[in-house]
Motif scaffolding. Sequence first.
Motif, PDB file in Angstrom:
ATOM      1  N   VAL A 116      30.666  23.859  41.684  1.00 53.97           N
ATOM      2  CA  VAL A 116      30.817  25.515  42.008  1.00 53.97           C
ATOM      3  C   VAL A 116      32.298  25.738  42.968  1.00 53.97           C
ATOM      4  N   PRO A 117      32.869  26.538  42.637  1.00 51.67           N
ATOM      5  CA  PRO A 117      34.008  26.915  43.468  1.00 51.67           C
ATOM      6  C   PRO A 117      33.346  27.953  44.501  1.00 51.67           C
ATOM      7  N   LEU A 124      26.669  36.051  53.259  1.00 57.67           N
ATOM      8  CA  LEU A 124      28.104  35.634  53.358  1.00 57.67           C
ATOM      9  C   LEU A 124      28.664  34.795  52.265  1.00 57.67           C
ATOM     10  N   ILE A 125      27.768  33.663  51.909  1.00 56.26           N
ATOM     11  CA  ILE A 125      27.883  32.902  50.840  1.00 56.26           C
ATOM     12  C   ILE A 125      28.208  33.340  49.607  1.00 56.26           C
ATOM     13  N   LEU A 126      27.123  34.235  49.209  1.00 54.85           N
ATOM     14  CA  LEU A 126      27.132  35.137  48.031  1.00 54.85           C
ATOM     15  C   LEU A 126      28.338  36.275  47.742  1.00 54.85           C
ATOM     16  N   ILE A 127      28.936  36.629  48.829  1.00 51.59           N
ATOM     17  CA  ILE A 127      29.791  37.745  48.574  1.00 51.59           C
ATOM     18  C   ILE A 127      31.034  37.312  47.811  1.00 51.59           C
ATOM     19  N   PRO A 128      31.490  36.295  48.097  1.00 53.80           N
ATOM     20  CA  PRO A 128      32.882  35.939  47.340  1.00 53.80           C
ATOM     21  C   PRO A 128      32.265  35.447  45.669  1.00 53.80           C
ATOM     22  N   LEU A 129      31.049  34.632  45.572  1.00 53.04           N
ATOM     23  CA  LEU A 129      30.650  34.364  44.317  1.00 53.04           C
ATOM     24  C   LEU A 129      30.547  35.734  43.292  1.00 53.04           C
ATOM     25  N   VAL A 130      29.773  36.718  44.031  1.00 61.78           N
ATOM     26  CA  VAL A 130      29.459  38.173  43.205  1.00 61.78           C
ATOM     27  C   VAL A 130      30.838  38.679  42.821  1.00 61.78           C
ATOM     28  N   PHE A 174      33.288  39.610  34.598  1.00 62.76           N
ATOM     29  CA  PHE A 174      32.364  40.268  33.552  1.00 62.76           C
ATOM     30  C   PHE A 174      32.884  41.702  33.213  1.00 62.76           C
ATOM     31  N   SER A 175      33.783  42.342  34.396  1.00 62.47           N
ATOM     32  CA  SER A 175      34.334  43.607  33.939  1.00 62.47           C
ATOM     33  C   SER A 175      35.399  43.264  33.025  1.00 62.47           C
ATOM     34  N   GLY A 176      35.973  42.031  32.710  1.00 68.68           N
ATOM     35  CA  GLY A 176      36.820  42.024  31.812  1.00 68.68           C
ATOM     36  C   GLY A 176      36.237  41.828  30.409  1.00 68.68           C
ATOM     37  N   LEU A 177      35.214  41.512  30.371  1.00 69.27           N
ATOM     38  CA  LEU A 177      34.554  41.503  29.041  1.00 69.27           C
ATOM     39  C   LEU A 177      34.009  42.903  28.546  1.00 69.27           C
ATOM     40  N   LEU A 178      33.398  43.481  29.542  1.00 69.59           N
ATOM     41  CA  LEU A 178      32.626  44.623  29.302  1.00 69.59           C
ATOM     42  C   LEU A 178      33.416  46.165  29.418  1.00 69.59           C
ATOM     43  N   LEU A 179      34.694  46.100  30.166  1.00 70.42           N
ATOM     44  CA  LEU A 179      35.416  47.279  30.319  1.00 70.42           C
ATOM     45  C   LEU A 179      36.648  47.293  29.689  1.00 70.42           C
ATOM     46  N   PRO A 180      37.109  48.535  29.000  1.00 70.12           N
ATOM     47  CA  PRO A 180      38.323  48.518  28.415  1.00 70.12           C
ATOM     48  C   PRO A 180      39.541  48.040  29.295  1.00 70.12           C
ATOM     49  N   GLU A 181      40.501  47.699  28.745  1.00 66.35           N
ATOM     50  CA  GLU A 181      41.742  47.583  29.468  1.00 66.35           C
ATOM     51  C   GLU A 181      42.366  48.840  29.963  1.00 66.35           C
ATOM     52  N   GLY A 182      42.850  48.994  31.142  1.00 66.16           N
ATOM     53  CA  GLY A 182      43.480  50.145  31.627  1.00 66.16           C
ATOM     54  C   GLY A 182      42.315  51.054  32.403  1.00 66.16           C
ATOM     55  N   ASN A 183      41.104  50.553  32.300  1.00 65.76           N
ATOM     56  CA  ASN A 183      39.982  51.373  32.915  1.00 65.76           C
ATOM     57  C   ASN A 183      40.130  51.145  34.569  1.00 65.76           C
ATOM     58  N   ASP A 184      39.873  52.218  35.392  1.00 60.31           N
ATOM     59  CA  ASP A 184      40.100  52.314  36.677  1.00 60.31           C
ATOM     60  C   ASP A 184      39.112  51.252  37.299  1.00 60.31           C
ATOM     61  N   VAL A 185      37.981  51.434  36.915  1.00 66.78           N
ATOM     62  CA  VAL A 185      36.812  50.396  37.705  1.00 66.78           C
ATOM     63  C   VAL A 185      37.071  49.220  37.375  1.00 66.78           C
ATOM     64  N   ARG A 186      37.498  48.774  36.084  1.00 66.75           N
ATOM     65  CA  ARG A 186      37.875  47.092  35.695  1.00 66.75           C
ATOM     66  C   ARG A 186      38.921  46.779  36.498  1.00 66.75           C
ATOM     67  N   GLU A 187      40.079  47.800  36.900  1.00 63.97           N
ATOM     68  CA  GLU A 187      41.161  47.246  37.630  1.00 63.97           C
ATOM     69  C   GLU A 187      40.691  47.124  39.165  1.00 63.97           C
ATOM     70  N   GLY A 239      37.876  41.054  42.841  1.00 62.49           N
ATOM     71  CA  GLY A 239      37.050  39.799  42.352  1.00 62.49           C
ATOM     72  C   GLY A 239      38.074  38.696  42.143  1.00 62.49           C
ATOM     73  N   HIS A 240      39.226  38.975  42.395  1.00 60.03           N
ATOM     74  CA  HIS A 240      40.347  37.864  42.545  1.00 60.03           C
ATOM     75  C   HIS A 240      39.994  36.927  43.828  1.00 60.03           C
ATOM     76  N   PRO A 241      39.907  35.615  43.339  1.00 59.20           N
ATOM     77  CA  PRO A 241      39.440  34.674  44.719  1.00 59.20           C
ATOM     78  C   PRO A 241      40.352  34.974  45.840  1.00 59.20           C
ATOM     79  N   PHE A 242      41.396  35.303  45.898  1.00 64.44           N
ATOM     80  CA  PHE A 242      42.280  35.544  47.036  1.00 64.44           C
ATOM     81  C   PHE A 242      41.538  36.735  47.921  1.00 64.44           C
ATOM     82  N   VAL A 243      41.511  37.872  47.093  1.00 61.11           N
ATOM     83  CA  VAL A 243      40.879  39.026  47.872  1.00 61.11           C
ATOM     84  C   VAL A 243      39.221  38.585  48.196  1.00 61.11           C
ATOM     85  N   ALA A 244      38.386  37.929  47.224  1.00 60.14           N
ATOM     86  CA  ALA A 244      37.050  37.856  47.388  1.00 60.14           C
ATOM     87  C   ALA A 244      36.889  36.988  48.813  1.00 60.14           C
ATOM     88  N   LEU A 245      37.722  35.738  48.908  1.00 53.52           N
ATOM     89  CA  LEU A 245      37.532  35.010  49.942  1.00 53.52           C
ATOM     90  C   LEU A 245      38.347  35.604  51.169  1.00 53.52           C
TER      91      LEU A 245
END
Length: 446
Positions: free
Chosen positions: A158-159, A233-239, A246-259, A265-271
């Motif tokens: 688990v990362p 605190l431990i769950l924040i980056p995982l979530v 999941f946003s990449g699977l459920l939302l269309p490309e170009g959607n503001d929420v997905r972006e 949720g990029h590992p850089f920002v999440a961590l």
Amino acid sequence: MSGAGLILVALLGIIVLLFLVMRTKLQAFVALLIVSILVGIGADMKLSDIIGSIQEGMGGTLGFVAVVVGLGAMFGQMLEVSGGAERLAQTLIKKFGESRAQWALSVTGFIVAIPVFFDVGFIILVPIVYGLAKKTGKSLLFYGIPLLAGLAVTHSFVPPTPGPIAVAELVGADIGWVILFGILAGLPAMIIAGPIFGKYIAKKIHVKVPEYIELEERHYDRELPGFGTVASLILIPLVLILLNTFSGLLLPEGNDVREFLTFLGHPFVALIIATVLAFYILGIRKGYSKEEVQQIATKALEPAGIIILVTGAGGVFKQILIDSGVGDVLGEMMAGSSLPPLLLAFLIASFVRVAQGSATVSMITAAGIMSPIIDSLGLGGPVLGLMVISIAAGATILSHVNDSGFWLVNRYFGLDVKDTLRSWTVMETLIALVGFAVAFTIGIFI
């Protein structure tokens, strides 16, 4: 050079790597760089191209791994120093009850090892195992094996722990898929290798607290953080990372929420978010000065540094295999083979693990070999997450006398070599086999 010649060069390279690490005790970072150069020369690459491959492989890998491993190490160090790991254990044992303490210890290990290095988590929590064993008269293994299983599973699967992060970068896997499959494969592995096997082996081997161990409670000069605070605190980056996937699977490309979720949720920002919150909530709010928090963060980078460099050298090895043409030949062989890629990845990692002991070197070597094969076969998406788990499982199997973890457990539990093999080695092998079985089964359906 012919395809057979390139394969021979790659095999000789692996043999030389094992020799350098095992026999000469050369640091893995240096050994991987030397072998990469030798493979490049053996594959008849231009010397200038070899240097270019080294730069590209190192830079491309470290651009991601250095940031994630560095942030994860600082986050874990803050959790350790503040007593967050101990708070998790105390609360879970209280909630589960003393009669089910081994389950509480498994869950504690599973959670703690997400941000904290395996050996550090074990050393912090092993006094709780001693205390329970003395109080109940049960074998140390009754409580110790479940704790070790929980720690070992998330450390491997688990990362943001360094092993799966390194493999994910080398094979190009999405971290969200790795987290999801790591948890799915890790939970049954933890249950079978932890409480179930722990109960069985404790009846076969009764171990008391070693006489040379001083039973001293660890004292913290500040109040321990709350259970909810630590778990959150431990769950924040995982979530956040999972939301990105999941946003990449459920939302269309170009959607503001997905972006937005992709960024958050990029590992850089999440961590970064989790680490800064840990500095403030576990540090500043608990009375640590800014200078003390800075010292804690700086200290965390010492053990992380070598992991980062070894992973970078693994990236060099991967790049040499690609640029020399070895990867294309291996890919063509696999395309015409009936051997499933997940099984091949597991077997390669298992072989290197048994031969030289280090789980990190095993993971990185297997990932370097599999990366060009993955490109040739056109694998992508969730399958790459399963590839990471398969490699991590292989790199966990059959820990024995050439693994530092073997001797850590041997000393802290006062076991002889035979009983360490019967307990720790079997536990690690169960984790590997169950984890791989789950990943392979999921792979059949996706």
